[in-house]
Design a protein around this motif. Structure first.
Motif, PDB file in Angstrom:
ATOM      1  N   LYS A  92      -8.861  12.238  -1.181  1.00 36.48           N
ATOM      2  CA  LYS A  92      -9.625  13.362  -0.651  1.00 36.48           C
ATOM      3  C   LYS A  92      -8.989  14.650  -1.128  1.00 36.48           C
ATOM      4  N   THR A  93      -9.781  15.497  -1.777  1.00 38.60           N
ATOM      5  CA  THR A  93      -9.310  16.758  -2.314  1.00 38.60           C
ATOM      6  C   THR A  93      -9.896  17.911  -1.515  1.00 38.60           C
ATOM      7  N   LYS A  94      -9.045  18.833  -1.082  1.00 39.85           N
ATOM      8  CA  LYS A  94      -9.498  19.997  -0.325  1.00 39.85           C
ATOM      9  C   LYS A  94      -8.999  21.264  -1.016  1.00 39.85           C
ATOM     10  N   THR A  95      -9.916  22.163  -1.339  1.00 38.88           N
ATOM     11  CA  THR A  95      -9.562  23.469  -1.877  1.00 38.88           C
ATOM     12  C   THR A  95      -9.809  24.513  -0.796  1.00 38.88           C
ATOM     13  N   ALA A 141       0.854  -1.192   0.000  1.00 35.40           N
ATOM     14  CA  ALA A 141       0.000   0.000   0.000  1.00 35.40           C
ATOM     15  C   ALA A 141       0.881   1.229   0.000  1.00 35.40           C
ATOM     16  N   ARG A 142       0.257   2.393  -0.324  1.00 35.76           N
ATOM     17  CA  ARG A 142       0.988   3.633  -0.278  1.00 35.76           C
ATOM     18  C   ARG A 142       0.083   4.773   0.174  1.00 35.76           C
ATOM     19  N   PHE A 143       0.734   5.797   0.748  1.00 33.77           N
ATOM     20  CA  PHE A 143       0.062   7.034   1.147  1.00 33.77           C
ATOM     21  C   PHE A 143       0.725   8.180   0.411  1.00 33.77           C
ATOM     22  N   ASP A 144      -0.088   9.115  -0.090  1.00 32.64           N
ATOM     23  CA  ASP A 144       0.450  10.265  -0.805  1.00 32.64           C
ATOM     24  C   ASP A 144      -0.217  11.553  -0.335  1.00 32.64           C
ATOM     25  N   PHE A 145       0.578  12.602  -0.305  1.00 33.61           N
ATOM     26  CA  PHE A 145       0.066  13.937  -0.034  1.00 33.61           C
ATOM     27  C   PHE A 145       0.585  14.869  -1.108  1.00 33.61           C
ATOM     28  N   GLY A 146      -0.298  15.704  -1.655  1.00 33.40           N
ATOM     29  CA  GLY A 146       0.122  16.668  -2.665  1.00 33.40           C
ATOM     30  C   GLY A 146      -0.523  18.023  -2.435  1.00 33.40           C
ATOM     31  N   ARG A 147       0.206  19.078  -2.760  1.00 33.02           N
ATOM     32  CA  ARG A 147      -0.335  20.431  -2.662  1.00 33.02           C
ATOM     33  C   ARG A 147      -0.036  21.166  -3.967  1.00 33.02           C
ATOM     34  N   THR A 148      -1.072  21.714  -4.580  1.00 33.55           N
ATOM     35  CA  THR A 148      -0.933  22.421  -5.848  1.00 33.55           C
ATOM     36  C   THR A 148      -1.450  23.846  -5.703  1.00 33.55           C
ATOM     37  N   ARG A 149      -0.662  24.809  -6.140  1.00 33.47           N
ATOM     38  CA  ARG A 149      -1.088  26.214  -6.147  1.00 33.47           C
ATOM     39  C   ARG A 149      -1.365  26.637  -7.590  1.00 33.47           C
ATOM     40  N   ILE A 150      -2.578  27.152  -7.820  1.00 34.58           N
ATOM     41  CA  ILE A 150      -2.999  27.583  -9.155  1.00 34.58           C
ATOM     42  C   ILE A 150      -3.103  29.095  -9.156  1.00 34.58           C
ATOM     43  N   ASP A 190     -12.266  26.406  -0.302  1.00 35.07           N
ATOM     44  CA  ASP A 190     -13.628  26.471   0.224  1.00 35.07           C
ATOM     45  C   ASP A 190     -14.457  25.228  -0.082  1.00 35.07           C
ATOM     46  N   ASP A 191     -13.809  24.099  -0.393  1.00 38.62           N
ATOM     47  CA  ASP A 191     -14.564  22.908  -0.737  1.00 38.62           C
ATOM     48  C   ASP A 191     -13.705  21.669  -0.504  1.00 38.62           C
ATOM     49  N   SER A 192     -14.346  20.498  -0.429  1.00 37.68           N
ATOM     50  CA  SER A 192     -13.618  19.234  -0.318  1.00 37.68           C
ATOM     51  C   SER A 192     -14.442  18.134  -0.968  1.00 37.68           C
ATOM     52  N   ASP A 193     -13.767  17.088  -1.407  1.00 37.87           N
ATOM     53  CA  ASP A 193     -14.440  15.991  -2.082  1.00 37.87           C
ATOM     54  C   ASP A 193     -13.608  14.729  -1.902  1.00 37.87           C
ATOM     55  N   THR A 194     -14.273  13.576  -1.840  1.00 34.43           N
ATOM     56  CA  THR A 194     -13.594  12.286  -1.715  1.00 34.43           C
ATOM     57  C   THR A 194     -14.134  11.338  -2.775  1.00 34.43           C
ATOM     58  N   VAL A 195     -13.235  10.701  -3.527  1.00 41.44           N
ATOM     59  CA  VAL A 195     -13.637   9.779  -4.579  1.00 41.44           C
ATOM     60  C   VAL A 195     -12.774   8.526  -4.514  1.00 41.44           C
ATOM     61  N   GLY A 196     -13.326   7.424  -5.019  1.00 43.04           N
ATOM     62  CA  GLY A 196     -12.561   6.204  -5.166  1.00 43.04           C
ATOM     63  C   GLY A 196     -11.763   6.227  -6.457  1.00 43.04           C
ATOM     64  N   THR A 197     -10.606   5.569  -6.468  1.00 43.85           N
ATOM     65  CA  THR A 197      -9.750   5.512  -7.649  1.00 43.85           C
ATOM     66  C   THR A 197      -9.384   4.063  -7.949  1.00 43.85           C
ATOM     67  N   TRP A 198      -9.070   3.790  -9.214  1.00 43.22           N
ATOM     68  CA  TRP A 198      -8.693   2.443  -9.626  1.00 43.22           C
ATOM     69  C   TRP A 198      -7.737   2.520 -10.806  1.00 43.22           C
ATOM     70  N   SER A 199      -6.959   1.476 -10.986  1.00 44.49           N
ATOM     71  CA  SER A 199      -6.018   1.440 -12.093  1.00 44.49           C
ATOM     72  C   SER A 199      -5.601  -0.003 -12.359  1.00 44.49           C
TER      73      SER A 199
END
Length: 241
Positions: free
Chosen positions: A165-168, A118-127, A170-179
């Protein structure tokens, strides 16, 4: 450049941020070895390091990513990355700058047969919107289960299942992923890669790529794909030492 309505730029910005972060966390980003988005259930040997770089084009977005990884303990791999991109899709003029951290643990590894981890990832993007200089920050947290089956003939199948889980601001969302991915040797030092991947509430992406070993530890690669009404491609390298 012709100005676009604020609500249009905002919608484009959110779409681009989500797409870019998914690429950052699961692509060559994902931290899978280029040109695949599907990660393998395997880690570097203890004390080994790697550097990977990828240039990608995805619809109106172009950019590059650079990753450094190392293995401090058996079955554990740690990674840090940085990325920059420019998005001009749908009238946008956005600059994206991202940083990420990944930790992969694969306690069950075999040269043939199943490997699981398994793996854990954290990312931060500035637009940054060049039209208005407005800035948006997006953070993502992802957990992914990894499974690989290595055949005796050199073929390898990979499966990833997880959630993000994505957090902006003023908003957040959680989705399942597959590959799902597959690697097979064509000739000496040349591999073909095939994969399909996606997330909840969207259609799958499909990609085909090639990976060539220049010498032990050094590889170059390229891939093209399509999905969700767009085309994309990438070129990259991986150096393990």
């Amino acid at each position: 450049m012709t100005s676009v309505p604020t609500h249009t730029r905002t919608t484009t910005k959110m779409r681009t941020a989500l797409l870019f972060s998914i690429c950052l966390l699961f692509s060559s980003a994902a931290y899978a070895e280029a040109p695949m988005n599907t990660d393998d259930a395997g880690t570097l040997d203890v004390g080994k390091m790697k550097i990977e770089g990828v240039w990608h084009r995805d619809d109106g977005e172009r950019g590059g990513e650079l990753l450094f990884g190392f293995s401090p303990l058996k079955n554990l791999e740690l990674e840090v990355s940085g990325s920059r991109a420019k998005d001009t899709a749908d009238g946008a003029d956005d600059k994206l700058r991202g940083v990420g951290f990944g930790a992969k643990w694969v306690p069950y590894q075999n040269e043939t047969g199943w490997s699981l981890g398994a793996r854990f990832d954290f990312g931060r993007t500035r637009i940054t919107d060049d039209h208005t200089s407005d800035r948006t920050t997006e953070k993502e947290y992802a957990v992914t289960g990894l499974a690989s089956y290595r055949f005796q003939n050199g073929h390898t199948a990979h499966l990833n299942l997880g959630g993000v889980k994505t957090k902006t601001d003023d908003d957040s969302d959680t989705v399942g992923t597959w590959s799902i991915g597959y690697e097979l040797p064509l000739v000496d030092k040349l591999q073909l890669t095939l994969e399909t991947y996606g997330e909840e509430h969207s259609g799958p992406d499909r990609a085909i790529g090639l990976r060539y070993t220049i010498k032990e530890g050094l590889k170059v690669s390229a891939a093209i794909g399509q999905g969700n009404d767009r085309h994309f491609g990438q070129a990259g390298f991986a150096w393990e030492f």
